[in-house]
Write an enzyme that holds these catalytic residues in place. Structure first.
Site, mmCIF file in Angstrom:
data_model
loop_
_atom_site.group_PDB
_atom_site.id
_atom_site.type_symbol
_atom_site.label_atom_id
_atom_site.label_comp_id
_atom_site.label_asym_id
_atom_site.label_seq_id
_atom_site.Cartn_x
_atom_site.Cartn_y
_atom_site.Cartn_z
ATOM 1 N N ASP A 85 3.877 2.594 44.207
ATOM 2 C CA ASP A 85 3.527 1.490 45.008
ATOM 3 C C ASP A 85 2.006 1.432 45.233
ATOM 4 O O ASP A 85 1.501 1.578 44.185
ATOM 5 C CB ASP A 85 4.143 1.936 46.594
ATOM 6 C CG ASP A 85 4.440 0.747 47.324
ATOM 7 O OD1 ASP A 85 3.599 0.032 47.993
ATOM 8 O OD2 ASP A 85 5.629 0.082 47.317
ATOM 9 N N ASP A 86 1.507 1.023 46.231
ATOM 10 C CA ASP A 86 0.042 0.721 46.618
ATOM 11 C C ASP A 86 -0.875 1.721 46.033
ATOM 12 O O ASP A 86 -0.342 3.096 46.233
ATOM 13 C CB ASP A 86 -0.040 0.135 47.953
ATOM 14 C CG ASP A 86 -1.212 -0.973 48.241
ATOM 15 O OD1 ASP A 86 -2.034 -0.846 47.165
ATOM 16 O OD2 ASP A 86 -1.462 -1.554 49.095
ATOM 17 N N LYS A 161 6.966 -5.072 42.005
ATOM 18 C CA LYS A 161 7.227 -5.404 43.365
ATOM 19 C C LYS A 161 6.096 -6.110 43.653
ATOM 20 O O LYS A 161 4.565 -5.596 43.410
ATOM 21 C CB LYS A 161 7.169 -3.936 44.145
ATOM 22 C CG LYS A 161 7.027 -4.251 45.651
ATOM 23 C CD LYS A 161 7.512 -3.164 46.520
ATOM 24 C CE LYS A 161 6.860 -3.219 48.110
ATOM 25 N NZ LYS A 161 6.902 -1.832 48.758
ATOM 26 N N ASP A 163 3.901 -8.038 46.291
ATOM 27 C CA ASP A 163 3.472 -7.883 47.965
ATOM 28 C C ASP A 163 2.773 -9.221 48.149
ATOM 29 O O ASP A 163 2.454 -10.011 47.318
ATOM 30 C CB ASP A 163 2.845 -6.593 48.336
ATOM 31 C CG ASP A 163 3.306 -6.158 49.709
ATOM 32 O OD1 ASP A 163 3.538 -6.915 50.538
ATOM 33 O OD2 ASP A 163 2.862 -4.955 50.015
ATOM 34 N N SER A 195 8.198 -10.238 48.241
ATOM 35 C CA SER A 195 7.883 -10.245 49.568
ATOM 36 C C SER A 195 7.751 -11.335 50.296
ATOM 37 O O SER A 195 7.480 -11.506 51.432
ATOM 38 C CB SER A 195 6.860 -9.286 50.074
ATOM 39 O OG SER A 195 6.916 -7.897 49.239
ATOM 40 N N ARG A 220 12.201 -8.821 50.191
ATOM 41 C CA ARG A 220 12.158 -8.250 51.848
ATOM 42 C C ARG A 220 12.138 -9.377 52.708
ATOM 43 O O ARG A 220 11.819 -10.288 52.758
ATOM 44 C CB ARG A 220 11.053 -7.758 51.672
ATOM 45 C CG ARG A 220 10.641 -6.281 51.034
ATOM 46 C CD ARG A 220 11.373 -5.247 52.007
ATOM 47 N NE ARG A 220 10.666 -4.976 53.195
ATOM 48 C CZ ARG A 220 9.355 -4.679 53.536
ATOM 49 N NH1 ARG A 220 8.713 -4.144 52.527
ATOM 50 N NH2 ARG A 220 9.079 -4.367 54.657
ATOM 51 N N ASP A 224 8.391 -3.336 57.594
ATOM 52 C CA ASP A 224 8.347 -2.302 56.684
ATOM 53 C C ASP A 224 8.993 -1.142 57.537
ATOM 54 O O ASP A 224 8.986 -0.973 58.737
ATOM 55 C CB ASP A 224 6.711 -1.603 56.606
ATOM 56 C CG ASP A 224 6.121 -2.490 55.717
ATOM 57 O OD1 ASP A 224 6.530 -3.345 55.168
ATOM 58 O OD2 ASP A 224 4.890 -1.964 55.495
#
Ligand code: GLA
Length: 442
Positions: A85-86, A161, A163, A195, A220, A224
């Site tokens: 992830d980030d 993913k 965002d 997202s 999403r 979160d």
């Protein structure tokens, strides 16, 4: 117990949605919801490898989780993706404008990490952001869509993913499809997690779900997830309260993502963990664990590896379930699954959830017919956590379950083929005056 009319209405809605013809992103991927491990909820943006080498976002963390996924039975249960992830990036691109993984924390680069993940038979996911920056402030893809897609393909990325921090929600109707197009142009098949709707909903915009379904494999809709039961409850409520909009969008290759599984972390009790896992299966949710697999307790690992519930989540029909009853803290959620008998009678996974806090288990009694289960030749009913097979029950049979506070009972009811109901069982004759078939362990 309140009126069951609501159930009848909801069941009708399920069948209306089934007849809808929603086709999704045509990349042939994730025809059932993706399953894997994702760093964010548990490991966040810990970049301090000097003081916390075992938990910082680093090459080492992902290789370790890859190994455990294989050796501890997670891959055998269906978990497949290892997702970064980030906070994996350097703060600046290189002189040619390419993304650079953090040089200290990912010293061998992302291709080497992806190769390692692939060498174990798993798939590799990465995180980026459509805006100028990721949510944690690292470089975003805007202005570099083609180059970054090419970079990901050259590293062997299988899942992206994307965002939406530091981006204009109004730009997303163009930006998300365009980055997806660039991913496709690389010729490498990559799952595309968006997202897009959640940022638009936050901005007061109405997401264009037909476009989202067409361009994304999952997306999403809501906040979160955090490490608390309150957070899980807020997600359950959001999905229940907005189900008429949300449910029809799911199907093979295109899924709603209620966010990661937090089973095995600090915030959920054992009962609450079972509830999250059961409801995520009813929701046809991606099963992305965010947990420290090195230290997870065996009872939580058993939840995450519950094959029968995973089978519900991975049902090939890909129909997302719905909340069909809600009254005084008791909810019933139901999801149509295979097999279908006589072209019309679906099987179902049914979850009874107790949201009450008054400390003692609650009894819920209901006939199968009241749940919308009307196959005249009955259903084989099984408890998916307690591992009890209750045999074949007729639609008239009243079942009674005991549901612990903040807990769940999840059943699977498989529609039986068309032979005479009475011929195959003597266990559950329906006697209207005293027939309460108790679904508790014998
Ligand atoms: C957003 C996303 C999270 C996570 C963080 C990373 O908040 O919704 O899932 O990726 O960004 O910064």
């Amino acid at each position: 117990m309140a009126s069951w009319k609501f159930i009848a209405v909801s069941t009708v809605c399920v069948f209306v949605f089934l007849s809808g013809n929603i086709s999704g992103l045509d990349n042939g991927l994730v025809l059932t919801p993706p399953m894997g491990w994702l760093a964010w909820e548990r490991f966040r943006c810990n970049t301090d490898c000097k003081n916390d080498p075992e938990n910082c976002i680093s090459d080492r963390l992902f290789r370790t989780m890859t190994d455990i996924l294989v050796t501890e039975g997670y891959t055998a249960a269906g978990y497949e993706y290892i997702n970064v992830d980030d906070c994996w990036l350097e703060r600046e691109r290189d002189e040619r404008g390419r993304l650079v993984p953090d040089r200290e924390r990912f010293p061998y680069g992302m291709k080497s990490l992806a190769d390692y993940v692939h060498s174990k038979g798993l798939k590799f996911g990465i995180y980026e952001d459509y805006g100028n920056f990721t949510c944690a402030g690292y470089p975003g893809v805007v202005g570099h869509l083609s180059g970054d897609a090419t970079t990901f393909a050259s590293w062997g990325v299988d899942y992206v993913k994307l965002d939406g921090c530091y981006a204009l929600p109004t730009d997303m109707d163009y930006g998300y499809p365009e980055f997806g197009r660039q991913l496709n142009l690389t010729g490498r098949q990559m799952v595309y997690s968006c997202s897009w709707p959640v940022y638009q909903i936050y901005a007061g915009l109405q997401p264009n779900f037909s476009s989202i379904i067409e361009h994304c494999n999952l997306w999403r809709n809501f906040d979160d997830i955090q490490d608390s039961w309150a957070s899980v409850e807020s997600i359950i409520d959001y999905y229940g309260n907005h189900q008429d909009v949300i449910v029809p969008n799911a199907g093979p290759g295109h899924w709603n993502d209620p966010d990661m599984l937090i089973v095995g972390n600090f915030g959920l009790s054992y009962e609450q963990s079972k509830t999250q896992f059961a409801l995520w299966a009813i929701l046809a949710a991606p099963l992305l664990m965010s947990v420290d697999l090195r230290t997870i307790r065996p009872e939580y690992k058993a939840i995450l590896q519950n094959r029968k519930i995973i089978e519900v989540d991975q049902d090939p029909l890909g129909i997302q379930g719905r909340r069909i009853y809600k009254h005084r803290g008791i909810e019933i959620w139901s999801r149509p699954i295979l097999p279908i008998q006589q072209g019309q009678f679906y099987s179902y996974a049914v979850a009874f959830v107790n949201r009450r806090t008054d400390g003692t288990p609650s009894d819920v009694a209901v006939t199968l017919r009241e749940l919308g289960l009307s196959n005249p030749t009955g259903y084989r009913v099984e408890d998916l956590y307690e591992d009890v097979d209750y045999g074949v029950l007729s639609p008239q049979t009243k079942i009674k379950v005991k549901v612990n506070p903040s807990g769940v009972v999840i059943l699977r009811a498989d529609a039986q083929p068309g032979y005479a109901f009475n011929a195959i069982t003597t266990r559950t004759p329906y006697t209207p005056l005293n027939d309460v078939f108790r679904l508790t362990k014998k």
